[in-house]
Design a protein around this motif. Structure first.
Motif, PDB file in Angstrom:
ATOM      1  N   HIS A   1      10.335  42.488 -13.663  1.00  0.00           N
ATOM      2  CA  HIS A   1      11.117  42.513 -14.902  1.00  0.00           C
ATOM      3  C   HIS A   1      10.503  43.551 -15.843  1.00  0.00           C
ATOM      4  O   HIS A   1       9.432  43.342 -16.415  1.00  0.00           O
ATOM      5  CB  HIS A   1      11.086  41.131 -15.546  1.00  0.00           C
ATOM      6  CG  HIS A   1      11.973  40.976 -16.756  1.00  0.00           C
ATOM      7  ND1 HIS A   1      12.345  42.027 -17.575  1.00  0.00           N
ATOM      8  CD2 HIS A   1      12.577  39.871 -17.282  1.00  0.00           C
ATOM      9  CE1 HIS A   1      13.115  41.590 -18.550  1.00  0.00           C
ATOM     10  NE2 HIS A   1      13.275  40.282 -18.399  1.00  0.00           N
TER      11      HIS A   1
ATOM     12  N   ALA B   1      15.637  42.593 -22.440  1.00  0.00           N
ATOM     13  CA  ALA B   1      16.198  41.471 -21.689  1.00  0.00           C
ATOM     14  C   ALA B   1      15.328  40.231 -21.853  1.00  0.00           C
ATOM     15  O   ALA B   1      14.094  40.325 -21.861  1.00  0.00           O
ATOM     16  CB  ALA B   1      16.330  41.830 -20.210  1.00  0.00           C
TER      17      ALA B   1
ATOM     18  N   VAL C   1      14.810  35.854 -17.137  1.00  0.00           N
ATOM     19  CA  VAL C   1      16.036  35.818 -16.338  1.00  0.00           C
ATOM     20  C   VAL C   1      15.887  34.928 -15.114  1.00  0.00           C
ATOM     21  O   VAL C   1      14.784  34.697 -14.612  1.00  0.00           O
ATOM     22  CB  VAL C   1      16.453  37.239 -15.876  1.00  0.00           C
ATOM     23  CG1 VAL C   1      16.731  38.131 -17.079  1.00  0.00           C
ATOM     24  CG2 VAL C   1      15.407  37.850 -14.958  1.00  0.00           C
ATOM     25  N   ASP C   2      17.045  34.423 -14.663  1.00  0.00           N
ATOM     26  CA  ASP C   2      17.180  33.819 -13.352  1.00  0.00           C
ATOM     27  C   ASP C   2      17.967  34.797 -12.485  1.00  0.00           C
ATOM     28  O   ASP C   2      18.852  35.507 -12.984  1.00  0.00           O
ATOM     29  CB  ASP C   2      17.950  32.495 -13.414  1.00  0.00           C
ATOM     30  CG  ASP C   2      17.251  31.443 -14.258  1.00  0.00           C
ATOM     31  OD1 ASP C   2      16.007  31.452 -14.299  1.00  0.00           O
ATOM     32  OD2 ASP C   2      17.961  30.610 -14.873  1.00  0.00           O
TER      33      ASP C   2
ATOM     34  N   VAL D   1      22.200  38.405 -12.110  1.00  0.00           N
ATOM     35  CA  VAL D   1      21.147  38.303 -13.124  1.00  0.00           C
ATOM     36  C   VAL D   1      21.690  37.519 -14.309  1.00  0.00           C
ATOM     37  O   VAL D   1      22.723  37.874 -14.886  1.00  0.00           O
ATOM     38  CB  VAL D   1      20.666  39.694 -13.564  1.00  0.00           C
ATOM     39  CG1 VAL D   1      19.550  39.562 -14.605  1.00  0.00           C
ATOM     40  CG2 VAL D   1      20.179  40.499 -12.354  1.00  0.00           C
ATOM     41  N   ARG D   2      20.974  36.461 -14.700  1.00  0.00           N
ATOM     42  CA  ARG D   2      21.419  35.565 -15.772  1.00  0.00           C
ATOM     43  C   ARG D   2      20.265  35.305 -16.732  1.00  0.00           C
ATOM     44  O   ARG D   2      19.106  35.264 -16.300  1.00  0.00           O
ATOM     45  CB  ARG D   2      21.863  34.210 -15.195  1.00  0.00           C
ATOM     46  CG  ARG D   2      22.828  34.266 -14.027  1.00  0.00           C
ATOM     47  CD  ARG D   2      22.915  32.917 -13.326  1.00  0.00           C
ATOM     48  NE  ARG D   2      23.806  32.927 -12.175  1.00  0.00           N
ATOM     49  CZ  ARG D   2      25.090  32.558 -12.218  1.00  0.00           C
ATOM     50  NH1 ARG D   2      25.604  32.110 -13.360  1.00  0.00           N
ATOM     51  NH2 ARG D   2      25.839  32.595 -11.136  1.00  0.00           N
ATOM     52  N   PRO D   3      20.551  35.109 -18.021  1.00  0.00           N
ATOM     53  CA  PRO D   3      19.500  34.610 -18.909  1.00  0.00           C
ATOM     54  C   PRO D   3      18.977  33.277 -18.377  1.00  0.00           C
ATOM     55  O   PRO D   3      19.755  32.432 -17.911  1.00  0.00           O
ATOM     56  CB  PRO D   3      20.218  34.434 -20.251  1.00  0.00           C
ATOM     57  CG  PRO D   3      21.407  35.327 -20.172  1.00  0.00           C
ATOM     58  CD  PRO D   3      21.825  35.327 -18.729  1.00  0.00           C
ATOM     59  N   ALA D   4      17.673  33.090 -18.389  1.00  0.00           N
ATOM     60  CA  ALA D   4      17.083  31.897 -17.798  1.00  0.00           C
ATOM     61  C   ALA D   4      17.507  30.636 -18.547  1.00  0.00           C
ATOM     62  O   ALA D   4      17.489  30.593 -19.780  1.00  0.00           O
ATOM     63  CB  ALA D   4      15.567  32.006 -17.797  1.00  0.00           C
TER      64      ALA D   4
END
Length: 274
Positions: free
Chosen positions: A173, A178, A181-182, A215-218
């Motif tokens: 990362h 950003a 992330v997940d 890719v997603r916000p955790a």
């Protein structure tokens, strides 16, 4: 580049390392030596064979005790850079998103400096870094502008061991704006990486196949809104690094570098071997 960042801290591996090119030495006998080896007695041939085995063993031990280090330029608002080791330029004009080949070096402490390409007086990093045995990626991350993350040099230990019939992919990362992330596949059904923050590296082994990385916000349930997708097709037996770079909001960032994934084969698949 107006800022001059100077850091003077000793970093030990597994924490940090320096870059230096080391010339290999190869030895070869002359024609008379070759004739002696071919025309000698059985005893001489046996002695020569023992000497060759000893040399091979010594060479293997030497290779095992060496380090392999590469440089990754992941700072979006930094210019092309030169990398200096103990006063010598070992990498020149390295652009953003470039990842160098591995350089073989002896364990030890090196004075490492990173400057703007062609401008040795504009220093963005200056530090004593310690090298250990193994494989490492030295990455310039963050921003010179420091709007989101300060410029720094991060060191990642590389696992280049053979994943067998699977493929190993490591996410690094390095996107300054950003959040953690997940990374999922299959519309979130499979979670590959979770809660990876800026500067983190996380590896996973998967069967060789085509994947669309989401890719997603955790979140605690790994179901944040997808902000980006990337198609990858790792081959069996390969080790790769996927560097998340650029900005989620490039229009309001120091430079217009959109969020992207820079995928590099670290080992296997031919070009990645070292």
């Amino acid at each position: 580049m107006a800022r001059n960042h100077t850091r003077r801290r000793a970093l030990s591996l597994i924490g940090s390392t320096g870059i230096v090119a080391i010339a290999g030495c190869t030895g070869g006998g002359d024609e008379s030596d070759d004739e002696e080896m071919s025309d000698g007695s059985n005893g001489e041939e046996m002695n020569n064979g023992t000497e060759n085995e000893t040399m091979d063993d010594s060479e293997d031990e030497m290779n095992e005790s060496m380090g392999n280090v590469r440089v990754a330029h992941l700072s979006p608002d930094a210019p092309n850079v030169d990398v200096w080791v103990d006063g010598d330029a070992v990498l020149e004009d390295v652009p953003y998103r470039a990842v160098s080949d591995y350089l073989e070096l002896e364990p030890g402490t090196y004075a490492v400096k990173i400057t703007a390409a062609g401008d040795p007086d504009t220093v963005v990093f200056d530090d004593d870094l310690e090298v250990g045995e193994g494989d490492y990626t030295v990455a310039a991350v963050g921003e010179l502008a420091e709007e989101n993350r300060p410029f720094e040099v991060a060191v990642f230990e590389d696992d280049l061991s053979d994943p067998g019939e699977n493929a190993r992919i490591r996410l690094v990362h390095a996107s300054p704006d950003a959040p953690a992330v997940d990374v999922t596949v299959g519309d979130g059904e499979t979670v590959l990486v979770e809660d990876a923050a800026f500067g983190d590296a996380a590896a996973v082994e998967v069967p060789a196949d085509m994947y669309t990385l989401e890719v997603r916000p955790a979140t605690e349930t790994n179901d944040g809104d997808v902000v980006a997708t990337f198609d990858v097709e790792p081959e069996a037996g390969t080790v790769s690094s996927a560097f998340a770079v650029g900005y989620l909001k490039p229009k309001s960032a120091p430079v217009d570098e959109p969020f992207d994934l820079e995928v590099v084969v670290d080992h296997g698949g031919g070009d990645g071997d070292h």
